[in-house]
Design a protein around this motif. Structure first.
Motif, short mmCIF file in Angstrom:
data_model
loop_
_atom_site.label_atom_id
_atom_site.label_comp_id
_atom_site.label_asym_id
_atom_site.label_seq_id
_atom_site.Cartn_x
_atom_site.Cartn_y
_atom_site.Cartn_z
N ASN A 1 -35.07 -80.78 -22.17
CA ASN A 1 -34.90 -79.49 -21.51
C ASN A 1 -34.73 -79.70 -20.01
N GLU B 1 -33.50 -75.00 -22.88
CA GLU B 1 -33.45 -75.98 -23.97
C GLU B 1 -32.74 -75.35 -25.15
N ASN C 1 -34.62 -73.07 -27.58
CA ASN C 1 -35.99 -72.84 -27.10
C ASN C 1 -36.02 -72.55 -25.60
N SER C 2 -35.19 -71.63 -25.16
CA SER C 2 -35.14 -71.28 -23.74
C SER C 2 -36.02 -70.07 -23.46
N PRO D 1 -38.30 -65.00 -24.18
CA PRO D 1 -37.36 -65.96 -24.75
C PRO D 1 -35.91 -65.51 -24.58
#
Length: 219
Positions: free
Chosen positions: A75, A96, A99-100, A176
């Motif tokens: 990331n 990422e 998964n940000s 998210p």
């Protein structure tokens, strides 16, 4: 972030020094793209808050005490510091694939600050409940998150109505983002809006941490 995300996807599959060295040019290109985005957000954030530092986290992992010996993070992350000691709370962006998120808060408050926060919630949760029930806060973050001790901290009643807040060791919020949102042309604007949605939370906590239990200034 297209170059950055493509690099991170490949790095996840090839997390070793040999592959990284062979793709250093791609990494440097991704870092440049990544830094431009973080700097753009930093400049915009400064218009609305007194932010005095930007820290882009290194991609190299500290594996000295970790079972996971992969050498690189998958990331890109950046932190923005508010002007201390009067302004508390830190902003964070984590990018990422899959998964940000944009987040912030109080990740590791020292013992003195943590006790002051817990004492505040022991006395009253009216103000923090007002902030966390606000429509904007709920839309962005749902609720305050963070690790907590298993039972009541020493000196606190385990049956206190606010024990779920008092038990926390961290007070953080996260919003998210999907890959599509991160790769859109408007991501930097949406990221800034998410960061600014933390301000009522930060401002209240700053007031708590710069006063004593009688509301008298400490600074």
């Amino acid at each position: 972030m297209k170059k950055a995300f493509e690099f991170l996807k490949q790095l996840e599959k090839n997390n070793n020094r040999e592959w990284f060295a062979a793709h250093k040019e791609e990494y440097d290109s991704a870092v440049k793209e990544n830094k431009e985005l973080f700097t753009q957000i930093y400049a915009e954030l400064q218009k609305y808050d007194r932010v005095n530092a930007m820290h882009i986290f290194r991609i190299y992992r500290d594996v000295r005490f970790s079972k996971d010996q992969t050498p690189y993070k998958t990331n890109f992350g950046v932190g923005y510091s508010r002007l201390k000691p009067m302004l508390r709370g830190g902003y964070y962006i984590h990018l990422e694939p899959g998964n940000s998120f944009v987040g912030g808060g109080f990740w590791g408050p020292d013992a003195k600050d943590l006790l002051r926060i817990r004492k505040e919630f022991e006395i009253s949760t009216a103000e923090i409940e007002k902030i966390t029930s606000d429509k904007t806060f709920v839309n962005y973050f749902k609720k305050i998150k963070g690790d907590a001790v298993k039972t009541a901290p020493r000196g606190f009643d385990k049956n206190h109505p606010a024990i779920d807040l008092i038990r926390k060791k961290q007070y953080v919020v996260m919003r998210p983002f999907t890959d599509k949102e991160v790769l859109s042309d408007d991501f930097h604007k949406e990221a800034v809006l998410a960061l600014l949605a933390m301000r009522p939370f930060f401002d209240y906590m700053s007031e708590v941490l710069t006063t004593d239990l009688d509301g008298q200034p400490l600074i």
